[in-house]
Design a protein around this motif. Structure first.
Motif, short mmCIF file in Angstrom:
data_model
loop_
_atom_site.label_atom_id
_atom_site.label_comp_id
_atom_site.label_asym_id
_atom_site.label_seq_id
_atom_site.Cartn_x
_atom_site.Cartn_y
_atom_site.Cartn_z
N LEU A 30 2.54 -4.17 8.53
CA LEU A 30 2.63 -3.51 9.82
C LEU A 30 2.34 -2.02 9.69
CD1 LEU A 30 5.96 -5.03 11.18
CD2 LEU A 30 3.64 -5.91 11.46
N LYS A 31 1.70 -1.48 10.73
CA LYS A 31 1.45 -0.04 10.84
C LYS A 31 0.74 0.54 9.62
CE LYS A 31 5.35 0.46 13.93
NZ LYS A 31 6.62 1.11 14.21
N TYR A 32 -0.34 -0.13 9.22
CA TYR A 32 -1.13 0.34 8.10
C TYR A 32 -2.61 0.13 8.39
CZ TYR A 32 -2.94 1.25 3.50
OH TYR A 32 -3.65 1.79 2.45
N PRO A 33 -3.47 1.09 8.21
CA PRO A 33 -3.24 2.40 7.62
C PRO A 33 -2.69 3.45 8.59
CG PRO A 33 -5.57 2.14 8.07
CD PRO A 33 -4.90 0.84 8.45
N ASN A 34 -2.46 3.05 9.85
CA ASN A 34 -1.86 3.98 10.81
C ASN A 34 -0.92 3.21 11.73
OD1 ASN A 34 -3.44 2.89 13.07
ND2 ASN A 34 -5.18 3.89 12.09
N GLU A 35 -0.25 3.89 12.59
CA GLU A 35 0.78 3.30 13.45
C GLU A 35 0.24 2.24 14.42
OE1 GLU A 35 4.27 4.00 13.59
OE2 GLU A 35 3.83 4.90 11.65
N GLN A 36 -1.05 2.29 14.73
CA GLN A 36 -1.65 1.38 15.72
C GLN A 36 -2.30 0.15 15.09
OE1 GLN A 36 -4.37 4.21 17.50
NE2 GLN A 36 -2.99 4.46 19.23
N TYR A 41 -5.27 -2.35 16.72
CA TYR A 41 -6.26 -2.85 15.77
C TYR A 41 -5.64 -3.79 14.75
CZ TYR A 41 -8.67 1.33 17.43
OH TYR A 41 -9.24 2.29 18.22
N VAL A 42 -6.48 -4.69 14.25
CA VAL A 42 -6.15 -5.47 13.05
C VAL A 42 -7.29 -5.21 12.08
CG1 VAL A 42 -5.76 -7.74 12.04
CG2 VAL A 42 -4.86 -7.22 14.32
N ARG A 43 -6.94 -4.84 10.86
CA ARG A 43 -7.92 -4.45 9.85
C ARG A 43 -7.73 -5.29 8.59
NH1 ARG A 43 -9.31 1.75 8.21
NH2 ARG A 43 -10.21 1.62 10.28
N LEU A 44 -8.81 -5.48 7.86
CA LEU A 44 -8.77 -6.20 6.58
C LEU A 44 -10.03 -5.88 5.81
CD1 LEU A 44 -10.82 -8.96 6.75
CD2 LEU A 44 -9.15 -9.45 8.52
N PRO A 94 0.85 -1.20 0.00
CA PRO A 94 0.00 0.00 0.00
C PRO A 94 0.89 1.25 0.00
CG PRO A 94 0.00 -1.04 2.17
CD PRO A 94 0.81 -1.92 1.27
N PRO A 95 0.28 2.41 -0.22
CA PRO A 95 1.06 3.66 -0.24
C PRO A 95 1.85 3.87 1.06
CG PRO A 95 -1.21 4.05 -0.93
CD PRO A 95 -1.14 2.64 -0.44
N ARG A 96 3.05 4.41 0.92
CA ARG A 96 3.92 4.78 2.04
C ARG A 96 4.44 3.60 2.85
NH1 ARG A 96 -0.62 7.26 2.30
NH2 ARG A 96 -1.14 6.52 4.36
N LYS A 97 4.38 2.40 2.32
CA LYS A 97 4.91 1.23 3.04
C LYS A 97 6.09 0.66 2.25
CE LYS A 97 3.90 0.86 6.29
NZ LYS A 97 3.94 1.33 7.62
#
Length: 167
Positions: A81-87, A123-126, A54-57
């Motif tokens: 890791l740390k996507y879309p934010n640091e947490q 958080y874990v996101r998908l 993803p962008p910026r990774k």
């Protein structure tokens, strides 16, 4: 980050180009996924996914891993890791060996993954493809909740879900 410690039951191995044939076999065993999320998987699409970000990774943030029982590939997972934010940890892809589905193995792998990241992330996101009831049921059963975000792609929409590791 030592992702080899995610599971106490399965050996975790980084997926590389040499593993593409077995990942392809695992993916081809799940045609329903590709019915909802075309196009059908190929050797080349897996090769691209090994480096897709993803962008910026960077590749330092990416872990495309296999869960193995001896020499059997049980599941594959793509973590950012740390996507879309640091947490947040982002699961870009998770797929189980079709022969092992329905036995609680996938849910245990997800539970182990969430527990592993719990101390350092919130958080874990998908995302899952809208209309794929099998995927929706799996993620809801595993404590992921819709965020309200739906991403429109050309051929389908992706429902973004998240698990709060502090709850």
């Amino acid at each position: 980050m030592d992702v080899s410690r995610i599971s106490k039951k399965y050996q975790i191995r980084k997926i590389t180009e040499k593993n593409i044939p077995e990942v392809l076999e695992l993916c081809l065993g799940n045609p329903l996924y590709y019915k909802h999320c075309p196009p059908m998987v190929t050797f080349e699409s897996i090769r691209e996914d090994l480096k897709k970000l993803p962008p910026r990774k960077t590749l330092e943030d990416k872990f495309y891993i296999g869960f193995y029982e001896e020499e059997t590939l049980v599941a594959v997972m793509d973590l950012i890791l740390k996507y879309p934010n640091e947490q947040t940890i982002f699961i870009g892809f998770f797929m189980m060996n079709k022969r092992l589905q329905g036995k609680g193995i996938g849910s245990q792998i997800i539970k182990d993954t969430l527990e592993y990241f719990m101390p350092d992330y919130k958080y874990v996101r998908l995302g899952y493809v809208s209309g794929n009831k099998e995927s929706e049921g799996f993620w809801l059963k595993n404590h992921f909740q819709p965020t309200g975000v739906v991403v429109k792609e050309d051929a389908y929409s992706i429902v973004v879900v998240e698990s709060n590791l502090e709850e």
